[in-house]
Motif scaffolding. Structure first.
Motif, PDB file in Angstrom:
ATOM      1  N   ASP A 223       0.825  -1.203   0.000  1.00 10.57           N
ATOM      2  CA  ASP A 223       0.000   0.000   0.000  1.00 10.57           C
ATOM      3  C   ASP A 223       0.863   1.258   0.000  1.00 10.57           C
ATOM      4  O   ASP A 223       2.091   1.197   0.114  1.00 10.57           O
ATOM      5  N   THR A 224       0.207   2.409  -0.109  1.00 13.10           N
ATOM      6  CA  THR A 224       0.929   3.683  -0.051  1.00 13.10           C
ATOM      7  C   THR A 224       1.683   3.811   1.260  1.00 13.10           C
ATOM      8  O   THR A 224       2.846   4.214   1.287  1.00 13.10           O
ATOM      9  N   TRP A 225       1.007   3.491   2.379  1.00 13.08           N
ATOM     10  CA  TRP A 225       1.695   3.410   3.670  1.00 13.08           C
ATOM     11  C   TRP A 225       2.398   2.061   3.719  1.00 13.08           C
ATOM     12  O   TRP A 225       1.789   1.018   3.512  1.00 13.08           O
ATOM     13  N   PRO A 226       3.717   2.026   3.978  1.00 15.39           N
ATOM     14  CA  PRO A 226       4.482   0.799   3.722  1.00 15.39           C
ATOM     15  C   PRO A 226       4.401  -0.291   4.775  1.00 15.39           C
ATOM     16  O   PRO A 226       4.994  -1.351   4.598  1.00 15.39           O
TER      17      PRO A 226
END
Length: 535
Positions: A223-226
């Motif tokens: 995801d965008t947040w890792p």
């Protein structure tokens, strides 16, 4: 933090490397555990691994088990199969083998021929090194050792203040803390993200009794947040552990310079890694590419449309959203502390009404400054937790953890001299600016610190043509009129005169777009995410 490494020359090497990486300088150090000594870079749980960890300025983590003849050894697995060249006894539990039998085998050559002839160390060997190097520290991760035997060995070698005992059960930490009160303890929590968060919450519910640290495993995601644990979960964990006076440590199994920056921005100072050498390189790489943003988004009192204004939560959210400046308001409490709040009293946003200037910091920080926001938004404590009024020092230190977003200080009292003195003390000149409509205050900023930028706030009725002359005289970089004072002609005039042009305070996207179309450089907003969506 409750406990920090005491005084450590090698550990300070990485601390100062980290400091120069994310902010030069920053008051909050970064500490790093080398997991099993750094298992992706050296043969795990060997003396070679531990020495490399110390040389890098990190703290090696050591797994411990017991042999059949009662010797505590450094080994993660229950057998020799994975980490030695054992063949005939590869699958025999080490608890059924003597130390002599174990040390027949090479514990390093399997990883790389350069480490051939490494042997499984005993814990006594490690403690002997600690005795010679009082600045070295270790984590001890319990695998299969009698706690009474371990405590006795620690006492024999007098190395308790160099050890952080860790386990995945609080009971073990409690037992060791009872046996050796000066011993630091850490609960590590692994597994799937849901299980990690459940177990963390269970520990938090106890008040983190018997613990000095909590470690959360961070599994990677696409995801965008890792990471599998969310920003909100980590932000909550940072706040709760700080409130309890203990350290939060995270183990990101995969990381990049940018993902490390995301974690540091949240205020996390303790890390564990399988790759301490690459970790340090990632810090350096981020330093080489880091620069302050310049996107014209000023988060007014933080992300104050989504979080209680002028709180650390609002500031953290604004940083995470990518605002290049966060604006906060500052008063001076009765005992001299500079506090971040907008109003002269706490009536509008607090659960108790106090006059800010005549109250002490302790009195002000006893107030829940999220109360007004929570009531206005009809939220409960779960969705809007209680918040404490931060000091300006706390906010500056928070900003200094990263090098993307800067802090604009609006003095609500005659406190420019105090604020500049604090900025100088923290060596935070690169991270801050000042904004206000009071000419005397802003002129004083330039007298004391001409290198610090000033955003001179102007009002709807202000004579902007005359204001440009005044601003030039005092060296102000930017004029920030009320949005109602702007039109294409005056914006063009100010820009032609060499000033950056801002506008306050704009929360609807239609007006934001109108300002952007006029080439207004900066917009103050309670909703930085809305403005960012137009960029």
């Amino acid at each position: 933090m409750k406990y920090s490494p005491l005084p450590l020359a090698p550990v300070l090497l990485l601390i100062f490397t980290a400091l120069s990486t994310f902010a030069d300088p920053t008051p909050d150090p970064i500490y790093v555990q080398a997991h099993r000594g750094g298992l992706r870079e050296v043969p795990e749980n060997t003396m070679a691994a531990y020495y490399q960890a110390w040389r890098l300025g990190t703290i090696p983590e050591i797994d411990i088990r017991t042999t059949s003849d009662g010797v505590i050894i450094c080994l993660h697995d229950s057998t020799l199969k994975r980490t030695t060249n054992a063949r005939d006894q590869a699958d025999v539990p080490v608890s059924q083998l003597t130390l002599t039998e174990l040390q027949r085998y090479d514990a390093g050559g399997w990883f790389d021929p350069a480490f051939a002839h490494e042997r499984i160390p005993t814990l006594k060997q490690v403690f002997q090194v600690l005795q010679r190097h009082r600045d070295y520290q270790i984590y001890l991760d319990l695998k299969a050792v009698e706690l009474s035997q371990l405590a006795a060995l620690i006492e024999t070698y007098q190395v308790a203040d160099q050890i952080i005992f860790c386990h995945n059960r609080i009971d073990s930490c409690k037992t060791m803390k009872a046996a050796i009160p000066q011993l630091r303890t850490m609960l590590w929590i692994g597994g799937h993200a849901d299980a990690i968060w459940r177990d963390y919450q269970a520990a938090a519910a106890t008040g983190f009794t018997h613990l000095d640290q909590v470690q959360l495993h961070l599994k990677p995601t696409e995801d965008t947040w890792p990471f599998a644990l969310s920003q909100e979960q980590l932000r909550t964990a940072v706040a709760e552990t700080r409130e309890a006076g203990i350290d939060l440590e995270v183990l990101p199994f995969e990381f990049t310079p940018q993902s490390l920056r995301e974690l540091v921005t949240l205020g996390i100072q303790w890390y564990a890694t399988d790759e301490p050498r690459r970790f340090r390189a990632a810090l350096r790489e981020e330093k080489a590419t880091a620069s302050f943003l310049n996107n014209g988004i000023t988060a007014h009192r933080g992300d104050s449309g989504t979080y209680p204004e002028n709180t650390l939560a609002a500031i953290d959210a604004a940083i995470a959203l990518g605002a290049d400046w966060v604006e906060v308001d500052v008063f001076k409490a009765a005992d001299g502390h500079l506090v971040v709040t907008h109003d002269a009293t706490t009536e509008r946003f607090g659960d108790k009404t106090l006059d800010v200037a005549t109250s002490t910091l302790a009195e002000l920080q006893a107030i829940d400054v999220a109360t007004g926001f929570r009531n206005d938004k009809q939220l409960d404590d779960t969705l809007c937790p209680p918040a404490t009024m931060p000091t300006l020092k706390q906010v500056i230190q928070r900003i200094q953890l990263q090098q993307r977003t800067r802090l604009s200080i609006q003095p609500k009292m005659n406190i420019v001299d105090d604020a500049i003195a604090l900025v100088r003390t923290l060596r935070a000149e690169s991270w801050v600016g000042f904004n206000d409509g009071d000419l005397k205050k802003m002129a004083r900023v330039k007298e004391l610190a001409p290198e610090i930028p000033v955003f001179w706030d102007r009002f709807k009725e202000s004579p902007l043509t005359e204001d440009m002359v005044t601003a030039r005289k005092h060296g102000f970089e930017s004029l920030v009129p009320h949005v109602g004072a702007l039109n294409p002609a005056i914006v063009a005039q100010m820009k032609d005169a060499g000033f950056a042009v801002g506008a306050w305070t704009v929360n609807d996207t239609k007006t934001m777009q109108w300002l952007l179309d006029m080439r207004v450089d900066r917009i103050y907003t309670d909703y930085p995410d809305r403005l960012r969506s137009l960029k």
